[in-house]
Design an enzyme around this catalytic site. Structure first.
Site, short mmCIF file in Angstrom:
data_model
loop_
_atom_site.label_atom_id
_atom_site.label_comp_id
_atom_site.label_asym_id
_atom_site.label_seq_id
_atom_site.Cartn_x
_atom_site.Cartn_y
_atom_site.Cartn_z
N GLU A 141 33.45 50.19 16.00
CA GLU A 141 33.29 48.98 15.19
C GLU A 141 33.50 49.32 13.72
O GLU A 141 32.86 50.23 13.18
CB GLU A 141 31.92 48.33 15.39
CG GLU A 141 31.78 47.09 14.51
CD GLU A 141 30.71 46.12 14.97
OE1 GLU A 141 30.29 45.29 14.13
OE2 GLU A 141 30.29 46.17 16.13
N GLU A 146 30.71 51.98 8.30
CA GLU A 146 30.29 51.03 7.26
C GLU A 146 30.22 51.80 5.94
O GLU A 146 29.70 52.92 5.91
CB GLU A 146 28.92 50.43 7.61
CG GLU A 146 28.30 49.57 6.53
CD GLU A 146 29.17 48.39 6.14
OE1 GLU A 146 29.48 48.27 4.95
OE2 GLU A 146 29.54 47.59 7.02
N ASP A 163 35.46 55.44 4.38
CA ASP A 163 36.60 54.53 4.48
C ASP A 163 37.21 54.62 5.88
O ASP A 163 37.56 55.70 6.36
CB ASP A 163 37.63 54.94 3.43
CG ASP A 163 38.87 54.07 3.47
OD1 ASP A 163 38.87 53.05 2.77
OD2 ASP A 163 39.82 54.41 4.20
N ASP A 178 36.32 40.77 5.10
CA ASP A 178 36.49 39.97 3.89
C ASP A 178 37.84 39.25 3.94
O ASP A 178 38.88 39.89 4.09
CB ASP A 178 36.43 40.88 2.66
CG ASP A 178 36.26 40.11 1.36
OD1 ASP A 178 36.89 39.04 1.22
OD2 ASP A 178 35.51 40.57 0.49
N THR A 220 25.76 36.56 15.17
CA THR A 220 25.01 37.09 14.04
C THR A 220 24.28 35.97 13.30
O THR A 220 24.59 34.78 13.46
CB THR A 220 25.95 37.80 13.05
OG1 THR A 220 26.85 36.82 12.50
CG2 THR A 220 26.76 38.89 13.75
N PHE A 233 24.54 35.41 10.19
CA PHE A 233 25.60 34.84 9.33
C PHE A 233 26.37 33.77 10.09
O PHE A 233 26.65 32.68 9.57
CB PHE A 233 26.52 35.98 8.89
CG PHE A 233 27.80 35.53 8.24
CD1 PHE A 233 27.82 35.15 6.91
CD2 PHE A 233 28.97 35.47 8.96
CE1 PHE A 233 29.00 34.73 6.31
CE2 PHE A 233 30.15 35.06 8.38
CZ PHE A 233 30.16 34.69 7.05
N GLU A 234 26.69 34.06 11.34
CA GLU A 234 27.45 33.12 12.16
C GLU A 234 26.62 31.90 12.51
O GLU A 234 27.11 30.76 12.51
CB GLU A 234 27.92 33.83 13.42
CG GLU A 234 28.92 33.04 14.25
CD GLU A 234 29.44 33.85 15.42
OE1 GLU A 234 30.16 33.27 16.24
OE2 GLU A 234 29.12 35.05 15.52
#
Length: 239
Positions: free
Chosen positions: A69, A94, A121, A144, A217, A219-220
Site C-alpha cells: 500500500e 508513508e 519515497d 493527492d 475510511t 475521510f470517505e
C-alpha cells in the site's frame, strides 16, 4: 486524510527524477503515543530504506502473498486489512512520520505479525527494494489529486509509474486505485487503459464497485455524508 507519497517524474530510462514530488513533507507534531510507537515498535515492524532488494519470505518469516500500500495515511484501513487477512502479508509506505507512528501503534495493539511499514519515497522503494514479479496487489487509495491544471503533472498515476507498478506485480496481480476526485478518476482510467499488459476488471470497462476488502475510511464516510462520490479502479496484470 489524503495520501501523497511519491514523485512521479522519470527520465528516459524510467528512473525517478528528484525535482518534482507529488507530496509535501508536512511532518507535523508527533503525539506522545506516536513517538512511543516509533521508538518501540519500529525496530520490529519498520523497514529502513536501502538499495538492496527485499526478501519477502525473510522479512515476514514465511511464504505468503504480499500487498503493497502506497500512502497509508494514519494506517487505519491498512491495519484493518492486515487483521482481516492473516494469511497475507502487507507492506505499507508513508512519508509522514505521525501516520507511521499511528499505524505502528494500531498494529501493535492488534498484535499483527503480517504488517511492515516504511517511511520513504515510494518510487525509490519500488525501484530499489521491490523485486520484479513479487507483489499480489498494489493499493493506492486517495492520492493527492492536484486539482489545479498546472499541477496535474504532479499526479502520481502517470504512464511511467503505472508501468513500474506492473513490473512489480506478479502475473495476475492487481493494481487497485481509489479517488474521490472525478477528474482524477478519469485521468487514472485514461492512463491505465493506454498500457499494454493491464486488464480492466470493470464489467463496464471503467470503474468497479468498492470491493469489500477495502475498508471505508473516516475521510470517505465524511465524503459520503457530503454527497461526494468515490471511484475505484482495479487493473490486473495479464502479461
Amino acid at each position: 486524510m489524503k495520501n501523497d507519497v511519491i514523485s512521479p517524474e522519470f527520465d528516459e530510462n524510467g528512473r525517478p527524477l528528484r525535482r518534482i514530488r507529488s507530496f509535501v513533507r508536512r511532518q507535523g507534531r508527533l503525539t506522545k503515543g506516536q513517538e512511543h510507537a516509533l521508538e518501540n515498535y519500529w525496530p520490529v515492524m519498520g523497514v529502513e530504506f536501502s538499495e538492496d532488494m527485499l526478501d519477502f519470505p525473510a522479512l515476514f518469516g514465511r511464504e505468503a502473498p504480499v500487498t503493497l500500500e502506497i500512502g497509508f495515511g494514519m494506517g487505519a484501513s491498512l491495519v484493518a486489512m492486515a487483521k482481516d487477512r492473516p494469511e497475507q502479508d502487507f507492506l505499507g509506505i508513508e512519508v509522514h512520520s505521525p501516520g507511521v507512528g499511528a499505524c505502528l501503534s494500531s498494529a501493535h495493539e492488534e498484535g499483527l505479525s503480517n504488517l511492515r511499514v516504511m517511511c520513504h519515497d515510494a518510487v525509490e522503494v519500488l525501484h530499489k527494494m521491490i523485486p520484479d514479479n513479487s507483489l499480489r496487489m498494489v493499493q493506492l487509495f486517495f492520492p493527492d489529486p492536484w486539482h489545479k491544471a498546472r499541477h496535474n503533472k504532479r499526479r502520481i498515476v502517470q504512464v511511467p509509474f503505472a508501468e513500474l507498478v506492473k513490473s512489480k506485480l506478479q502475473l495476475g496481480g492487481i493494481f487497485h486505485m481509489a479517488t474521490d476526485w472525478e477528474p482524477y478518476a478519469e485521468h487514472m482510467l485514461e492512463v491505465m487503459s493506454s498500457i499494454d499488459g493491464y486488464k480492466n476488471l470493470s464489467e463496464s470497462n471503467d470503474y468497479v464497485p468498492r470491493p469489500a476488502s477495502r475498508p471505508v475510511t473516516k475521510f470517505e464516510q465524511r465524503g459520503h455524508r457530503l454527497g461526494h462520490g468515490v471511484w475505484d479502479l482495479m487493473f490486473e496484470r495479464v502479461k
